[in-house]
Design a protein around this motif. Structure first.
Motif, PDB file in Angstrom:
ATOM      1  N   ALA A 135       0.847  -1.195   0.000  1.00 51.65           N
ATOM      2  CA  ALA A 135       0.000   0.000   0.000  1.00 51.65           C
ATOM      3  C   ALA A 135       0.881   1.243   0.000  1.00 51.65           C
ATOM      4  O   ALA A 135       0.620   2.205  -0.726  1.00 51.65           O
ATOM      5  N   ALA A 136       1.948   1.209   0.802  1.00 54.53           N
ATOM      6  CA  ALA A 136       2.845   2.366   0.882  1.00 54.53           C
ATOM      7  C   ALA A 136       3.499   2.646  -0.465  1.00 54.53           C
ATOM      8  O   ALA A 136       3.603   3.801  -0.878  1.00 54.53           O
TER       9      ALA A 136
ATOM     10  N   PRO B 188      11.922   7.265  -4.214  1.00 64.21           N
ATOM     11  CA  PRO B 188      11.491   8.291  -3.249  1.00 64.21           C
ATOM     12  C   PRO B 188      10.026   8.092  -2.863  1.00 64.21           C
ATOM     13  O   PRO B 188       9.646   8.313  -1.713  1.00 64.21           O
ATOM     14  N   GLY B 189       9.234   7.630  -3.822  1.00 68.58           N
ATOM     15  CA  GLY B 189       7.827   7.359  -3.544  1.00 68.58           C
ATOM     16  C   GLY B 189       7.679   6.306  -2.466  1.00 68.58           C
ATOM     17  O   GLY B 189       6.864   6.445  -1.551  1.00 68.58           O
ATOM     18  N   ALA B 190       8.498   5.257  -2.557  1.00 71.06           N
ATOM     19  CA  ALA B 190       8.414   4.189  -1.554  1.00 71.06           C
ATOM     20  C   ALA B 190       8.747   4.745  -0.177  1.00 71.06           C
ATOM     21  O   ALA B 190       8.094   4.417   0.815  1.00 71.06           O
ATOM     22  N   LEU B 191       9.758   5.612  -0.113  1.00 71.13           N
ATOM     23  CA  LEU B 191      10.156   6.195   1.171  1.00 71.13           C
ATOM     24  C   LEU B 191       9.025   7.048   1.742  1.00 71.13           C
ATOM     25  O   LEU B 191       8.603   6.862   2.886  1.00 71.13           O
ATOM     26  N   ILE B 192       8.512   7.972   0.911  1.00 71.33           N
ATOM     27  CA  ILE B 192       7.457   8.870   1.393  1.00 71.33           C
ATOM     28  C   ILE B 192       6.214   8.072   1.768  1.00 71.33           C
ATOM     29  O   ILE B 192       5.604   8.280   2.819  1.00 71.33           O
ATOM     30  N   GLY B 193       5.847   7.115   0.908  1.00 68.38           N
ATOM     31  CA  GLY B 193       4.671   6.292   1.189  1.00 68.38           C
ATOM     32  C   GLY B 193       4.833   5.533   2.494  1.00 68.38           C
ATOM     33  O   GLY B 193       3.920   5.495   3.323  1.00 68.38           O
TER      34      GLY B 193
ATOM     35  N   PHE C 183      -4.829   0.888   4.262  1.00 68.47           N
ATOM     36  CA  PHE C 183      -5.702   0.627   3.116  1.00 68.47           C
ATOM     37  C   PHE C 183      -6.683   1.756   2.901  1.00 68.47           C
ATOM     38  O   PHE C 183      -7.048   2.075   1.772  1.00 68.47           O
ATOM     39  N   ILE C 184      -7.114   2.373   4.007  1.00 68.44           N
ATOM     40  CA  ILE C 184      -8.036   3.499   3.859  1.00 68.44           C
ATOM     41  C   ILE C 184      -7.322   4.646   3.153  1.00 68.44           C
ATOM     42  O   ILE C 184      -7.839   5.225   2.195  1.00 68.44           O
ATOM     43  N   ILE C 185      -6.074   4.946   3.608  1.00 65.57           N
ATOM     44  CA  ILE C 185      -5.313   6.000   2.932  1.00 65.57           C
ATOM     45  C   ILE C 185      -5.120   5.628   1.466  1.00 65.57           C
ATOM     46  O   ILE C 185      -5.286   6.441   0.567  1.00 65.57           O
ATOM     47  N   LEU C 186      -4.773   4.362   1.246  1.00 65.64           N
ATOM     48  CA  LEU C 186      -4.499   3.905  -0.112  1.00 65.64           C
ATOM     49  C   LEU C 186      -5.692   4.142  -1.024  1.00 65.64           C
ATOM     50  O   LEU C 186      -5.574   4.711  -2.115  1.00 65.64           O
TER      51      LEU C 186
END
Lengths: 293, 340
Positions: free
Chosen positions: A229-230, A240-245, A270-273
């Motif tokens: 999900a992250a 960078p997306g993986a880090l921020i997520g 999952f809700i955020i996702l």
């Protein structure tokens, strides 16, 4: 207010581990456009290798090093045995997805056969007491998690963005055919990617097992889903997306545990996702895929 | 006959080979209890029909529309809980509760499907997976309504014209057959209609389907809605049969099991769904002493099937996107419109 900061620090430490697992998804997705559902089980496998090596009395550092190598090769093995033949046959995407699902089952239940499905106590290595910073208590375990994951993520960024193999990886993720025409050995790039994804999962497994002091075969399921999900949240395929997520999921989860109650913390990711995907389907850092007809 | 009537659709589905096959199968299913098997065996047989319903539901989404949904256990759970709560808390009768279960499951399918089906394949997979976990967590933690991890006991058995259906008087067995056949017939009608051809067009090439004027999102949402609805019916049937439900009945393992059954039988075929359910429900029961190996076996089956026979045991060797059968074939042949 202090308790909020406390939760944010907790979330930060956890979030970096999510990021470390999420990187594993992103690396593979970036190159193969494939969600590797076996990644959660690979993570549990890595944690178990650390556990077994430590059980021989060889200490955590050697445990993690052995685990990195063994788990990295497990990643390569999975690719060579199950996924590479599917690529050669040019079968549809769903087939590869289901294959990783099957591999996940095999790894997880093999671990059950070897060591039983119960929770086993993991030795408390990273505990050197508490540190109080501005009224916020940080345990040394969290320091270890923060430090190690940060160093590793930086190392991964360095490899992907500054080295020759990283250049080859980025070229392959742009366009496999063009990359191979430019003289890049696509197969060895894929092998390296799977090794890196397995190795990062092994480190994350060792860290989390030490943090909660527990290992069990099912431990990869939830963290695997959350890390996935992250990585989607940050824009799958982007480091960078993986880090921020990962950080976002970790912090939101800890804060949600404070305000909504810890029962629902697992649902937060999952809700955020779902919310993010509705408004920004490519994720925060993701680029929209251009569909070729 | 009016081309949009449901009987015309049914006639499209019925070819002579199918009549023999389905007729024989139904006959066998009907006389099966007369052999006097134990309640345990009858229960396994009933579970096979429940899983056939679930795989038929998945088949609409994954097999015909080509979108892999990994949260079907959630709709199964919603159907089971909605039906149970209507019966236990509101004292409603089973048949209305079952409809309520189906409606709740279908509505939740719409709620998840509408936003997420705009996304492409793999995103849908992960969102449905996440949705499954959210539902399980809500069931587990919403104590005042769902009784949390304790589950709900003593779910009343349905009454049919004064006769209480139980496993031992084969009431559930026959009800399961009737439900499964209705669902299978319904699916056959859908698949052989314009809607079904739109589903298949989306599976084969989504962009081309859009170019042909098919509103792909509408059809994807429709497939997802129907799938959720049918899964809900299966859940609403399951709860009173077992008489006890708790959140652990509806884990991710169930979703992955449904996928496994559907793939084993052959996604995109109808009889494959029944066949897959039969094999994979019976085998673990027979080999119960191998309990821990069961999931490893599932894993190996998935990997090997994808490698050597991705079309399933009963799938066609070469995948024909759409095969005209029955009356439609005869109509097309008459007008010389069939080029094969």
């Amino acid at each position: 207010m202090d308790i909020l900061f406390q939760q944010i620090i907790n979330g930060l430490a956890l979030g970096l581990v999510f990021a470390l697992v999420a990187v594993g998804y992103s690396l593979v997705f970036g190159i193969l456009r494939l969600i590797n559902f076996s990644h959660g089980s690979v993570y549990a496998f890595g944690a178990h290798v650390v556990f077994f090596v430590v059980g021989f009395g060889l200490g955590p550092v050697l445990g993690i090093i052995v685990s990195i190598i063994v788990t990295g090769f497990l990643g390569i093995f999975i690719d060579k045995i199950a996924l590479a033949p599917l690529r050669r046959k040019k079968s549809m995407g769903m087939a590869a997805l289901v294959t990783t699902l099957g591999i996940s089952n095999i790894i997880q239940h093999t671990l059950v056969l070897i060591s039983g499905s119960h929770r086993k106590a993991f030795p408390d290595f990273y505990n050197f007491g508490l540190v109080t910073v501005f009224g916020v208590q940080i345990s040394s375990r969290q320091f270890v998690m923060l430090g190690v994951s940060l160093i590793l993520l930086l190392l991964l960024f360095f490899i992907v963005h500054k080295t020759k193999i990283g250049l080859a990886m980025r070229a392959t993720s742009q366009n496999q055919k063009a990359a191979s025409l430019m003289g890049i050995n696509v197969n060895s790039v894929i092998t390296t990617t799977f090794f890196m994804s397995g190795a990062s999962a092994a480190i994350a497994g060792g860290l989390v097992a030490g943090y909660y002091q527990v290992v069990y075969p099912g431990m990869g399921f939830m963290i695997g889903l959350k890390a996935f999900a992250a990585s989607v949240l940050g824009g799958i395929g982007s480091l960078p997306g993986a880090l921020i997520g990962g950080l976002l999921v970790g912090i939101m989860e800890s804060v949600a545990a404070l305000y909504i109650g810890s029962n629902y913390r697992d649902a937060m990711a999952f809700i955020i996702l779902i919310i993010v995907l509705i408004f920004k389907p490519a994720g925060i850092f993701g680029k929209k895929d251009v569909i070729k007809v | 006959m009016e081309k949009s009537s449901i009987f015309y659709r049914a006639e499209l589905f019925i070819t002579r080979r199918r009549v023999y096959f389905i007729g024989g199968l139904i006959l066998f299913m009907l006389i099966f209890p007369l052999f006097g098997f134990s309640v345990y065996i009858m229960r396994i047989a009933t579970v096979i029909y429940i899983f056939s319903m679930l795989t038929l539901a998945l088949n609409l989404v994954a097999g015909y529309t080509g979108q892999l949904s990994m949260g079907n256990a959630a709709f199964y759970a919603i159907g089971a809980y909605a039906c149970t709560l209507c019966m236990v808390r509101l004292g409603m009768n089973f048949w209305f509760s079952m409809i309520a279960g189906a409606i709740f499951a279908g509505a939740s399918g719409l709620i998840v499907g509408l936003p997420t089906l705009r996304l492409s394949g793999s995103y849908l997979t992960i969102v449905t997976l996440g949705f499954g976990e959210i539902v399980r967590m809500i069931i587990q933690n919403w104590d005042p309504v769902t009784n949390g991890t304790m589950g709900i006991r003593n779910i009343p058995k349905p009454v049919f014209f004064g006769l209480t259906l139980t496993l031992s008087n084969n009431g559930f067995y026959y009800l399961a057959i009737v439900l499964m056949l209705i669902i299978a017939f319904f699916c056959a009608c859908i698949i052989n209609s314009k809607i079904g051809r739109a589903f298949i067009a989306i599976r084969e090439d989504e962009i081309a389907a859009t170019m042909m004027g098919i509103k792909t999102i509408h059809y994807k949402v429709l497939a997802f809605f129907l799938s959720a609805l049918i899964s809900g019916i299966a859940g609403a049937f399951y709860a009173p049969m077992v008489g006890y439900i708790d959140p652990n009945t509806f884990t991710f393992d169930v979703s992955s099991q449904i996928i496994c059954l559907a793939i084993l039988g052959g996604l995109g075929t109808m009889r494959g769904m029944f066949f897959g359910s039969m094999v994979l429900i019976i085998f673990p029961e027979v080999s119960r002493f191998l309990m821990n190996y069961r999931f490893i076996m599932y894993g190996f089956i998935l990997v090997l099937m994808m490698r050597f026979r991705p079309q399933g045991l009963l799938g066609w060797q070469s995948r024909v996107p759409y095969r005209f059968t029955g009356k439609m074939r005869r109509d097309l042949e008459k007008d010389n419109l069939l080029t094969e």
